[in-house]
Structures are given as C-alpha cells and as structure tokens.
Design a protein around this motif. Structure first.
Motif, PDB file in Angstrom:
ATOM      1  N   GLN A  96     -47.023  15.926  48.964  1.00 30.00           N
ATOM      2  CA  GLN A  96     -48.051  15.050  48.410  1.00 30.00           C
ATOM      3  C   GLN A  96     -48.782  15.939  47.414  1.00 30.00           C
ATOM      4  OE1 GLN A  96     -51.134  13.455  50.974  1.00 30.00           O
ATOM      5  NE2 GLN A  96     -52.443  13.108  49.197  1.00 30.00           N
ATOM      6  N   THR A  97     -48.862  15.512  46.172  1.00 31.82           N
ATOM      7  CA  THR A  97     -49.466  16.372  45.159  1.00 31.82           C
ATOM      8  C   THR A  97     -50.878  15.925  44.798  1.00 31.82           C
ATOM      9  OG1 THR A  97     -48.565  15.076  43.332  1.00 31.82           O
ATOM     10  CG2 THR A  97     -47.240  16.936  44.123  1.00 31.82           C
ATOM     11  N   VAL A  98     -51.677  16.903  44.467  1.00 28.91           N
ATOM     12  CA  VAL A  98     -52.924  16.687  43.750  1.00 28.91           C
ATOM     13  C   VAL A  98     -52.566  17.111  42.330  1.00 28.91           C
ATOM     14  CG1 VAL A  98     -55.342  17.320  43.489  1.00 28.91           C
ATOM     15  CG2 VAL A  98     -54.317  17.178  45.775  1.00 28.91           C
ATOM     16  N   HIS A  99     -52.499  16.139  41.449  1.00 26.17           N
ATOM     17  CA  HIS A  99     -51.916  16.360  40.132  1.00 26.17           C
ATOM     18  C   HIS A  99     -52.962  16.234  39.032  1.00 26.17           C
ATOM     19  CE1 HIS A  99     -48.522  16.502  37.345  1.00 26.17           C
ATOM     20  NE2 HIS A  99     -49.314  15.755  36.591  1.00 26.17           N
ATOM     21  N   PHE A 100     -52.994  17.231  38.155  1.00 24.67           N
ATOM     22  CA  PHE A 100     -53.895  17.244  37.003  1.00 24.67           C
ATOM     23  C   PHE A 100     -53.066  17.014  35.748  1.00 24.67           C
ATOM     24  CE2 PHE A 100     -55.879  19.710  40.291  1.00 24.67           C
ATOM     25  CZ  PHE A 100     -57.236  19.427  40.175  1.00 24.67           C
TER      26      PHE A 100
END
Length: 154
Positions: A96-100
């Motif tokens: 699960q990514t925290v994507h910028f």
C-alpha cells in the motif's frame, strides 16, 4: 506489477513511500509517459523512495533512471494513499503506497529508456484515451492537468 483494487488486505501488505513526476512539454500540451517493462503498460515515471533520501530526491532519481532526464522537482500535484489500491509485484511483494506526485521540469539529459522502460513518449490529452495506462496514474494525470494551486489529497 499489477494493481489490486477493493481488497483491504491490511497486514499482508507493507507500507511504502513512492513518487512520480508529471513532465509537460514546453507548451504544456503533452506530458511524458513511460511504457513499463514489467507489464507493458504506460505510466508516469517514478518509483519507491529509498532510505536516506527525501521524496523530491527520490522523484528526481527515479526520473533519471527511467528517462535519462535530470529534472527540477517542483509543485506537489497530490498525495495518494488509498488502502483500496495495492501494488503487487511478480516476486510476491505487496504494497500500500503513500504516493507523492510532483510536476517536474527537465534541466539536462537526453530522453533515453532505462532498464525498467520499454518506450518513452509525450502524449496529448486526446492521445491518452488510446493508451493502456495504469489505472492509478489516470487520476494523477487528470489532477496535473487541472492546474490547482493546492495539492489534491486522495
């Protein structure tokens, strides 16, 4: 890599920080996409952040590795962190990514496919409709073209 939707798998996925870059042409009429070597689909250049680097450093590194371009990472387009979207890699790793997602501007270099890239090209909004683009990149692309002053939080 494939994307799994609607499956909140919690503890069976690891968290990861990732980033991508939207690189427009000089007229802001087209943006750069890469065709991935692992699944043949189109996406924004980007990838996972390594320990010891900031998200902007990770973004610049990933763009260089995948496109051959040195970029100045600029405006934050958005932060994307849905627990309903899991990236699943061929080796079995699930994230699960925290994507910028950032807008970036080329400073130097020559557009060249990297080890993870089959093809690179600039596309207009109209041309995007005919491409097999990874679903989770579509929202980021639309958000980039929206031109909001403040970043999206999704």
């Amino acid at each position: 890599m494939k994307v799994v939707y609607g499956e909140r798998i919690g503890q069976t996925a690891r968290l990861s920080v990732s980033c991508s870059a939207v690189i427009f042409d000089e007229d802001r009429q087209k943006l750069l996409l890469m065709r991935r070597d692992d699944n043949g689909r189109w996406s924004l250049p980007g990838g996972h952040m390594d320990a010891g680097e900031s998200v902007t450093e990770a973004c610049a590194r990933e763009v260089l590795e995948e496109t051959g371009l040195h970029v100045q990472v600029g405006k934050l387009i958005g932060v994307y962190s849905s627990p309903d979207m899991i990236l699943q890699y061929a080796d079995g790793n699930r994230y699960q990514t925290v994507h910028f997602c950032f807008e970036a501007r080329p400073l130097a270099g020559t557009l060249t496919s990297g080890t993870e890239t089959l093809e690179l090209a600039y596309f207009s909004r109209e041309e995007l409709a005919h491409l097999d683009i990874m679903e989770h990149h579509l929202q980021r692309i639309e958000d980039a073209w929206a031109g909001n002053l403040l970043p999206f939080m999704r």
